[in-house]
Design a protein around this motif. Structure first.
Motif, PDB file in Angstrom:
ATOM      1  N   HIS A 180      69.424  64.099  55.792  1.00  0.00           N
ATOM      2  CA  HIS A 180      70.340  64.208  54.887  1.00  0.00           C
ATOM      3  C   HIS A 180      69.722  63.255  53.349  1.00  0.00           C
ATOM      4  O   HIS A 180      70.070  63.322  52.429  1.00  0.00           O
ATOM      5  CB  HIS A 180      71.633  63.571  55.019  1.00  0.00           C
ATOM      6  N   LYS A 181      68.609  62.352  54.090  1.00  0.00           N
ATOM      7  CA  LYS A 181      68.343  61.307  52.927  1.00  0.00           C
ATOM      8  C   LYS A 181      66.804  62.127  52.433  1.00  0.00           C
ATOM      9  O   LYS A 181      66.118  62.598  53.300  1.00  0.00           O
ATOM     10  CB  LYS A 181      67.848  60.199  53.348  1.00  0.00           C
ATOM     11  N   GLN A 182      66.591  62.014  51.103  1.00  0.00           N
ATOM     12  CA  GLN A 182      65.098  62.478  50.556  1.00  0.00           C
ATOM     13  C   GLN A 182      64.182  61.535  50.546  1.00  0.00           C
ATOM     14  O   GLN A 182      64.510  60.167  50.156  1.00  0.00           O
ATOM     15  CB  GLN A 182      65.366  62.942  49.296  1.00  0.00           C
TER      16      GLN A 182
END
Ligand code: DOR
Length: 304
Positions: free
Chosen positions: A302-304
């Motif tokens: 979910h984290k870029q």
């Protein structure tokens, strides 16, 4: 899994891999293949207040990509489990998660109340999602109000961590997970099985006596992964992810989608040491990438 309410116990696993409910019985059958102490946890076969023989046969079908079951909660009943299985399970260090599969709110609370005083139980998995019990067609897990009510009533009578097991057979699993969270659940586990069926072209009849059953195994993995992803965005409580995990690579995907821990179910039938292999593979991946805690992987995608 930290206990959210006043006085609640928390659940700590030595590793993030749990044997999924229904696939290890109460552990005894698998004791000859592996050391149960190496499991992060064991979720025992769904328990009901009274013993049950389950649904008529045939109630299992193998398909090329997975398995269908319409077992119908065959189990020795809560007292049978406490008397016959708990003395064995208590000899291990592994966290024991009791899966309770009530037919009414009162059955859930009665089982939770009874288990509160049973030594060696580390958590409750509240199974609102069994697809094989006919309750006028309704599965609790499809109804957000029911999920919230059952969760609220169970958390009132137990200090054990409460994990609510969700069904994939819903339109918006994030909404159902929010109902469990609002009801006070300490965690959610997902997915239970996906409704399916098989037909025998020789007899031209459904294979399962009950026609429909729950599909598990590799066939459901992309569905399960998508739903873990959605639930991660919908709630703050920890997620136990499962659905077609056969290898460490599968498990890593679930962690990255948002799971804090995973369960292996159908994989155990193909490879009796699947849980251990998955735990070792996660460990190897973490060492290779210099990670120290599984939580560093949870939700990573979910984290870029
Ligand atoms: O697929 C399932 N089968 N899920 C459950 O929750 C219960 C089980 C059964 O016993 O039918």
């Amino acid at each position: 899994i930290p206990g959210r309410r006043e006085g609640a116990r928390s659940l700590t696993l030595d590793n993030p891999v749990i044997a999924a409910s229904g696939t290890f019985g109460s552990g005894r059958e698998y004791g000859e293949y592996l050391d149960l102490n190496q499991l992060g946890g064991i979720a025992v076969k769904g328990l009901t207040p009274e013993p049950r023989e389950g649904n008529p046969l045939p109630r299992i079908v193998e398909t090329p990509m997975g398995m269908l079951n319409s077992i119908g909660l065959q189990n020795p009943g809560l007292e049978g489990f406490i008397k016959e299985e708990m003395p064995f399970l208590r000899t291990y260090e592994t966290a024991v998660i009791a899966n309770i599969s009530g037919n009414t709110v009162a059955e859930f609370t009665a089982m939770a109340t009874r288990l509160e005083s049973v030594p060696g139980i580390h958590g409750l998995e509240v199974n609102v999602s069994c697809p094989n019990i006919h309750r006028g067609g309704e599965v609790f897990a499809t109804n957000p109000e029911m999920v919230q009510t059952i969760t609220e009533e169970v958390v009132k009578v137990t200090t054990l961590p409460v994990i609510v097991k969700l069904s994939p057979n819903v339109t918006d699993i994030g909404l159902i997970a929010q109902s469990a969270e609002a009801g006070g659940a300490d965690a959610v586990s997902l997915i239970n099985t996906v409704l399916g069926m098989a037909i025998d072209i020789k007899t031209r009849q459904p294979v399962l006596k009950r026609v429909m059953g729950g599909l598990s195994g590799p066939a459901v993995k992309p569905i399960a992964l998508r739903q873990v992803w959605q639930v991660y965005q919908a709630v703050k409580i920890p997620i136990i992810g499962m659905g077609g995990i056969m290898t460490a690579e599968d498990a890593l995907e679930f962690l990255m989608a948002g799971a804090a821990a995973v369960s292996v179910g159908t994989g155990n039938f193909v490879n009796p040491t699947a849980c251990i292999d998955v735990a070792e593979g996660i460990n190897a991946y973490m060492e290779k990438h210099g990670l120290h805690r599984v939580s560093e992987l949870t939700g990573a995608a979910h984290k870029q």
